[in-house]
Motif scaffolding. Structure first.
Motif, PDB file in Angstrom:
ATOM      1  N   GLU A 217       7.556  13.032  22.895  1.00 43.97           N
ATOM      2  CA  GLU A 217       7.500  14.438  22.480  1.00 43.97           C
ATOM      3  C   GLU A 217       6.059  14.864  22.183  1.00 43.97           C
ATOM      4  N   ILE A 218       5.322  14.004  21.511  1.00 46.01           N
ATOM      5  CA  ILE A 218       3.924  14.310  21.201  1.00 46.01           C
ATOM      6  C   ILE A 218       3.112  14.405  22.492  1.00 46.01           C
ATOM      7  N   GLY A 219       3.368  13.501  23.429  1.00 44.55           N
ATOM      8  CA  GLY A 219       2.673  13.541  24.716  1.00 44.55           C
ATOM      9  C   GLY A 219       2.947  14.823  25.470  1.00 44.55           C
ATOM     10  N   ILE A 220       4.193  15.253  25.467  1.00 44.60           N
ATOM     11  CA  ILE A 220       4.557  16.507  26.146  1.00 44.60           C
ATOM     12  C   ILE A 220       3.847  17.690  25.492  1.00 44.60           C
ATOM     13  N   GLU A 221       3.786  17.695  24.176  1.00 42.40           N
ATOM     14  CA  GLU A 221       3.111  18.788  23.464  1.00 42.40           C
ATOM     15  C   GLU A 221       1.607  18.786  23.756  1.00 42.40           C
ATOM     16  N   ARG A 222       1.005  17.610  23.817  1.00 45.50           N
ATOM     17  CA  ARG A 222      -0.424  17.516  24.149  1.00 45.50           C
ATOM     18  C   ARG A 222      -0.685  18.054  25.554  1.00 45.50           C
ATOM     19  N   ILE A 223       0.188  17.722  26.483  1.00 47.54           N
ATOM     20  CA  ILE A 223       0.041  18.206  27.858  1.00 47.54           C
ATOM     21  C   ILE A 223       0.185  19.718  27.893  1.00 47.54           C
ATOM     22  N   ARG A 224       1.181  20.237  27.189  1.00 53.77           N
ATOM     23  CA  ARG A 224       1.413  21.684  27.150  1.00 53.77           C
ATOM     24  C   ARG A 224       0.194  22.413  26.571  1.00 53.77           C
ATOM     25  N   ASN A 225      -0.333  21.910  25.462  1.00 48.41           N
ATOM     26  CA  ASN A 225      -1.495  22.552  24.835  1.00 48.41           C
ATOM     27  C   ASN A 225      -2.721  22.520  25.744  1.00 48.41           C
ATOM     28  N   ALA A 226      -2.978  21.369  26.366  1.00 48.05           N
ATOM     29  CA  ALA A 226      -4.128  21.257  27.257  1.00 48.05           C
ATOM     30  C   ALA A 226      -3.958  22.167  28.468  1.00 48.05           C
ATOM     31  N   ASN A 227      -2.749  22.261  28.979  1.00 45.70           N
ATOM     32  CA  ASN A 227      -2.489  23.123  30.128  1.00 45.70           C
ATOM     33  C   ASN A 227      -2.711  24.591  29.775  1.00 45.70           C
ATOM     34  N   ASN A 228      -2.220  25.019  28.615  1.00 47.13           N
ATOM     35  CA  ASN A 228      -2.420  26.409  28.198  1.00 47.13           C
ATOM     36  C   ASN A 228      -3.903  26.732  28.043  1.00 47.13           C
ATOM     37  N   LEU A 229      -4.639  25.818  27.431  1.00 45.13           N
ATOM     38  CA  LEU A 229      -6.078  26.021  27.261  1.00 45.13           C
ATOM     39  C   LEU A 229      -6.777  26.065  28.610  1.00 45.13           C
ATOM     40  N   GLN A 230      -6.400  25.167  29.493  1.00 44.30           N
ATOM     41  CA  GLN A 230      -7.005  25.135  30.815  1.00 44.30           C
ATOM     42  C   GLN A 230      -6.719  26.425  31.586  1.00 44.30           C
ATOM     43  N   ASP A 231      -5.512  26.944  31.481  1.00 43.80           N
ATOM     44  CA  ASP A 231      -5.176  28.202  32.142  1.00 43.80           C
ATOM     45  C   ASP A 231      -6.066  29.339  31.655  1.00 43.80           C
ATOM     46  N   ARG A 232      -6.287  29.390  30.339  1.00 45.84           N
ATOM     47  CA  ARG A 232      -7.158  30.443  29.795  1.00 45.84           C
ATOM     48  C   ARG A 232      -8.599  30.276  30.253  1.00 45.84           C
ATOM     49  N   LEU A 233      -9.068  29.032  30.317  1.00 46.66           N
ATOM     50  CA  LEU A 233     -10.439  28.791  30.765  1.00 46.66           C
ATOM     51  C   LEU A 233     -10.619  29.177  32.229  1.00 46.66           C
ATOM     52  N   VAL A 234      -9.651  28.829  33.052  1.00 45.55           N
ATOM     53  CA  VAL A 234      -9.722  29.207  34.466  1.00 45.55           C
ATOM     54  C   VAL A 234      -9.693  30.727  34.593  1.00 45.55           C
ATOM     55  N   GLY A 235      -8.886  31.380  33.763  1.00 43.57           N
ATOM     56  CA  GLY A 235      -8.868  32.845  33.749  1.00 43.57           C
ATOM     57  C   GLY A 235     -10.219  33.434  33.398  1.00 43.57           C
ATOM     58  N   ARG A 236     -10.930  32.773  32.494  1.00 44.35           N
ATOM     59  CA  ARG A 236     -12.271  33.240  32.128  1.00 44.35           C
ATOM     60  C   ARG A 236     -13.228  33.165  33.302  1.00 44.35           C
ATOM     61  N   LEU A 237     -13.054  32.165  34.161  1.00 46.18           N
ATOM     62  CA  LEU A 237     -13.920  32.052  35.336  1.00 46.18           C
ATOM     63  C   LEU A 237     -13.804  33.288  36.218  1.00 46.18           C
ATOM     64  N   HIS A 238     -12.603  33.842  36.290  1.00 47.95           N
ATOM     65  CA  HIS A 238     -12.378  35.009  37.142  1.00 47.95           C
ATOM     66  C   HIS A 238     -12.954  36.291  36.540  1.00 47.95           C
ATOM     67  N   THR A 239     -13.194  36.293  35.239  1.00 44.58           N
ATOM     68  CA  THR A 239     -13.724  37.501  34.605  1.00 44.58           C
ATOM     69  C   THR A 239     -15.243  37.519  34.569  1.00 44.58           C
ATOM     70  N   LYS A 240     -15.871  36.401  34.860  1.00 45.87           N
ATOM     71  CA  LYS A 240     -17.333  36.337  34.867  1.00 45.87           C
ATOM     72  C   LYS A 240     -17.843  36.806  36.211  1.00 45.87           C
ATOM     73  N   ASN A 241     -18.867  37.641  36.179  1.00 49.50           N
ATOM     74  CA  ASN A 241     -19.446  38.098  37.437  1.00 49.50           C
ATOM     75  C   ASN A 241     -20.952  37.895  37.428  1.00 49.50           C
ATOM     76  N   CYS A 242     -21.531  37.939  38.578  1.00 49.04           N
ATOM     77  CA  CYS A 242     -22.962  37.683  38.733  1.00 49.04           C
ATOM     78  C   CYS A 242     -23.805  38.867  38.280  1.00 49.04           C
ATOM     79  N   ALA A 243     -23.194  39.968  37.908  1.00 53.20           N
ATOM     80  CA  ALA A 243     -23.943  41.128  37.463  1.00 53.20           C
ATOM     81  C   ALA A 243     -24.650  40.837  36.134  1.00 53.20           C
ATOM     82  N   GLU A 244     -24.115  39.874  35.393  1.00 56.51           N
ATOM     83  CA  GLU A 244     -24.787  39.449  34.167  1.00 56.51           C
ATOM     84  C   GLU A 244     -26.099  38.779  34.565  1.00 56.51           C
ATOM     85  N   SER A 245     -26.942  38.497  33.580  1.00 54.40           N
ATOM     86  CA  SER A 245     -28.178  37.788  33.914  1.00 54.40           C
ATOM     87  C   SER A 245     -27.798  36.453  34.540  1.00 54.40           C
TER      88      SER A 245
END
Length: 85
Positions: A10-38
């Protein structure tokens, strides 16, 4: 004794779920960054985000290994663990 391994699973499943959710948000952040910034700031942000994604990937691999070990112990309670849990 089986309860111990079920709890580990159960703890392993929860760790996987938490890491997956965080990873999804981080990947989403990649899509919001653009080269127009410095360019320097953009490169720094991409490096940090990529490193964070790598850490969450490592966390998922570690949790999966422990999950597999716990499940193996539940399936074969008398056998020695081959997955390192």
């Amino acid at each position: 004794m089986e309860y111990k391994y079920q709890k580990q699973a159960e703890i392993g499943i929860e760790r996987i779920r938490n890491a997956n959710n965080l990873q999804d948000r981080l990947v989403g952040r990649l899509h919001t960054k653009n080269c127009a910034e410095s360019e320097e700031e953009w490169i720094k942000t991409i490096h940090v985000t990529a490193d964070c994604i790598q850490v969450t990937s490592n966390e998922m691999q570690s949790a999966l290994k422990k999950l597999k070990g716990a499940v193996a112990k539940i399936e074969n309670p008398g056998k020695e663990d081959e997955h390192g849990a």
